[in-house]
Scaffold this active site. Structure first.
Site, PDB file in Angstrom:
ATOM      1  N   GLY A 109      24.271  23.215 -15.103  1.00  0.00           N
ATOM      2  CA  GLY A 109      25.588  22.548 -14.920  1.00  0.00           C
ATOM      3  C   GLY A 109      25.593  21.143 -14.506  1.00  0.00           C
ATOM      4  N   GLU A 132      18.574  27.431 -17.950  1.00  0.00           N
ATOM      5  CA  GLU A 132      19.502  28.955 -18.126  1.00  0.00           C
ATOM      6  C   GLU A 132      18.447  29.978 -18.665  1.00  0.00           C
ATOM      7  OE1 GLU A 132      20.652  25.882 -18.959  1.00  0.00           O
ATOM      8  OE2 GLU A 132      22.591  25.516 -17.642  1.00  0.00           O
TER       9      GLU A 132
HETATM   10  N1  CAA Z   1      22.365  27.578  -7.132  1.00  0.00           N
HETATM   11  C1  CAA Z   1      22.317  27.984  -5.816  1.00  0.00           C
HETATM   12  N2  CAA Z   1      21.484  27.299  -4.942  1.00  0.00           N
HETATM   13  C2  CAA Z   1      20.552  26.619  -5.325  1.00  0.00           C
HETATM   14  C3  CAA Z   1      20.465  25.761  -6.644  1.00  0.00           C
HETATM   15  C4  CAA Z   1      21.618  26.635  -7.760  1.00  0.00           C
HETATM   16  N3  CAA Z   1      21.444  26.084  -8.948  1.00  0.00           N
HETATM   17  N4  CAA Z   1      19.361  25.002  -6.976  1.00  0.00           N
HETATM   18  C5  CAA Z   1      18.592  25.021  -5.636  1.00  0.00           C
HETATM   19  N5  CAA Z   1      19.438  25.934  -4.728  1.00  0.00           N
HETATM   20  C6  CAA Z   1      19.238  26.111  -3.394  1.00  0.00           C
HETATM   21  C7  CAA Z   1      18.056  26.772  -3.257  1.00  0.00           C
HETATM   22  O1  CAA Z   1      18.232  28.284  -3.226  1.00  0.00           O
HETATM   23  C8  CAA Z   1      17.552  26.370  -1.722  1.00  0.00           C
HETATM   24  O2  CAA Z   1      18.308  27.154  -0.851  1.00  0.00           O
HETATM   25  P1  CAA Z   1      17.798  27.841   0.427  1.00  0.00           P
HETATM   26  O3  CAA Z   1      17.242  26.424   1.243  1.00  0.00           O
HETATM   27  O4  CAA Z   1      18.884  28.221   1.313  1.00  0.00           O
HETATM   28  O5  CAA Z   1      16.593  28.408  -0.026  1.00  0.00           O
HETATM   29  C9  CAA Z   1      18.004  24.793  -1.618  1.00  0.00           C
HETATM   30  O6  CAA Z   1      19.150  24.730  -2.729  1.00  0.00           O
HETATM   31  C10 CAA Z   1      16.818  23.958  -1.897  1.00  0.00           C
HETATM   32  O7  CAA Z   1      16.400  24.265  -3.183  1.00  0.00           O
HETATM   33  P2  CAA Z   1      14.740  24.665  -3.399  1.00  0.00           P
HETATM   34  O8  CAA Z   1      14.025  25.265  -2.094  1.00  0.00           O
HETATM   35  O9  CAA Z   1      14.617  25.486  -4.815  1.00  0.00           O
HETATM   36  O10 CAA Z   1      14.226  23.055  -3.724  1.00  0.00           O
HETATM   37  P3  CAA Z   1      12.889  22.556  -4.552  1.00  0.00           P
HETATM   38  O11 CAA Z   1      12.925  21.096  -4.079  1.00  0.00           O
HETATM   39  O12 CAA Z   1      11.785  23.569  -4.285  1.00  0.00           O
HETATM   40  O13 CAA Z   1      13.194  22.860  -5.752  1.00  0.00           O
HETATM   41  C11 CAA Z   1      14.659  22.739  -7.982  1.00  0.00           C
HETATM   42  C12 CAA Z   1      14.287  22.134  -6.675  1.00  0.00           C
HETATM   43  C13 CAA Z   1      13.530  22.856  -8.978  1.00  0.00           C
HETATM   44  C14 CAA Z   1      15.757  22.011  -8.438  1.00  0.00           C
HETATM   45  C15 CAA Z   1      15.178  24.382  -7.543  1.00  0.00           C
HETATM   46  O14 CAA Z   1      16.089  24.273  -6.575  1.00  0.00           O
HETATM   47  C16 CAA Z   1      15.807  25.047  -9.006  1.00  0.00           C
HETATM   48  O15 CAA Z   1      15.151  25.383  -9.787  1.00  0.00           O
HETATM   49  N6  CAA Z   1      17.059  25.290  -8.843  1.00  0.00           N
HETATM   50  C17 CAA Z   1      17.693  25.980  -9.875  1.00  0.00           C
HETATM   51  C18 CAA Z   1      18.065  25.121 -11.199  1.00  0.00           C
HETATM   52  C19 CAA Z   1      18.609  26.016 -12.243  1.00  0.00           C
HETATM   53  O16 CAA Z   1      18.011  26.949 -12.628  1.00  0.00           O
HETATM   54  N7  CAA Z   1      19.761  25.718 -12.552  1.00  0.00           N
HETATM   55  C20 CAA Z   1      20.534  26.223 -13.603  1.00  0.00           C
HETATM   56  C21 CAA Z   1      21.609  27.180 -13.076  1.00  0.00           C
HETATM   57  S1  CAA Z   1      22.569  27.954 -14.210  1.00  0.00           S
HETATM   58  C22 CAA Z   1      23.798  27.161 -14.836  1.00  0.00           C
HETATM   59  O17 CAA Z   1      23.659  25.913 -14.441  1.00  0.00           O
HETATM   60  C23 CAA Z   1      24.558  27.713 -15.887  1.00  0.00           C
HETATM   61  C24 CAA Z   1      25.580  26.667 -16.665  1.00  0.00           C
HETATM   62  O18 CAA Z   1      25.101  26.235 -17.732  1.00  0.00           O
HETATM   63  C25 CAA Z   1      26.709  26.694 -16.029  1.00  0.00           C
END
Ligand code: CAA
Length: 258
Positions: A109, A132
């Site tokens: 997003g 995704e």
């Molecule tokens: N939703 C909710 N929480 C999220 C998040 C998300 N998309 N991305 C990160 N966070 C949270 C983590 O859960 C973590 O929370 P806690 O400290 O409570 O555990 C915090 O943010 C910090 O994240 P990380 O510890 O994972 O940080 P990192 O530096 O190790 O990794 C990252 C960074 C690679 C961005 C990793 O956080 C990640 O892969 N995030 C998810 C990315 C993702 O898959 N996005 C797509 C979402 S689906 C979508 O967007 C659908 C759509 O089209 C509308």
């Protein structure tokens, strides 16, 4: 007044900062609603001529909120996607240009939100991607459509089907971002572009945005017609008289948004 974003207006620029760094600025329903409200304020405020959208901390936006979505059934998920589309379509529809200053992760997003902006400027630290399919879903805030339109169908399929993350250089190479800046120079670079746009005729800028955005989804014949009509609206403005007079008299124009 907002809990998840910051909004301020300075020197004709509206600054909207997503401010949920603990969750890497993930978009939940509250954030989407607050952003919609801030953009409606921008649209209504004559003092604002351009918007810069950025994120607090190490992310621009790391995606839709996975914790929130994990608790949703299909209908609730659908409603959240409708909310995202409503926001991003609105960003494209408002007359003022929006610049994304992509400071870090722009995933899912977040990548989609950046693509709903008119211009993207990325920090060298920015990372883009549509992860995704690794979560069992597909992009739902317009990503399948806006990414294809920006970088072409083949590259969009490559990025969406592999869920690969790419850096700023690669994003620039494929046309997903228009400029790259060092992290500490990102806001300055965005402000420079904003101020260049602000120095131009506001009606012309708004008309160009509308002509490009609406015309893009039309067949060429209808889009040509739409361009002629929008051109005519700009041609009838006082700022057209001023702009051409200033050119002919070798002076700087003073546009009045009229
Ligand atoms: N939703 C909710 N929480 C999220 C998040 C998300 N998309 N991305 C990160 N966070 C949270 C983590 O859960 C973590 O929370 P806690 O400290 O409570 O555990 C915090 O943010 C910090 O994240 P990380 O510890 O994972 O940080 P990192 O530096 O190790 O990794 C990252 C960074 C690679 C961005 C990793 O956080 C990640 O892969 N995030 C998810 C990315 C993702 O898959 N996005 C797509 C979402 S689906 C979508 O967007 C659908 C759509 O089209 C509308």
């Amino acid at each position: 007044m907002y809990e998840n974003i910051k909004f301020e207006v300075k020197d004709a620029i509206g600054y909207i900062t997503i401010d949920r760094p603990k969750a890497l600025n993930a978009l939940n329903e509250d954030v989407l609603n607050e952003l919609y409200d801030a953009f409606s304020k921008v649209e209504a405020d004559e003092a604002v001529r351009c918007v810069i959208l950025t994120g607090e901390g190490k992310a621009f936006v790391a995606g839709a909120d996975i914790a929130q979505m994990s608790q949703m059934n299909a209908l609730e998920g659908r409603n959240m996607m409708i909310l995202g589309h409503k926001l991003m379509n609105y960003m494209e529809a408002i007359e003022k240009p929006i610049i994304a200053a992509v400071n870090g992760f722009a995933l899912g997003g977040g990548c989609e939100l950046s693509m709903a902006c008119d211009i993207r400027i990325a920090s060298t630290k920015a990372k883009f991607g549509q992860p995704e399919v690794g979560l069992g879903i597909i992009p739902g805030f317009g990503g399948t459509q806006r990414l294809s339109r920006l970088v072409g169908k083949g590259m969009a399929k490559y990025l969406i089907m592999t869920a690969n993350m790419i850096g700023a250089d690669e994003a620039y190479r494929i046309g997903l971002v228009e400029q790259i800046a060092e992290p500490e120079a990102l806001m300055e670079a965005a402000e420079k572009v904003a101020n260049t746009i602000i120095s131009k005729a506001p009606i012309a800028v708004a008309t160009a945005k509308a002509a490009i955005n609406h015309g893009y989804d039309m067949d060429m014949k209808s889009a040509s017609k739409f361009e002629i009509e929008t051109f005519t609206a700009a041609f009838g403005s006082e700022d057209k008289t001023e702009g051409m007079d200033a050119f002919l008299n070798k002076r700087a124009p003073e546009f009045k948004n009229k």
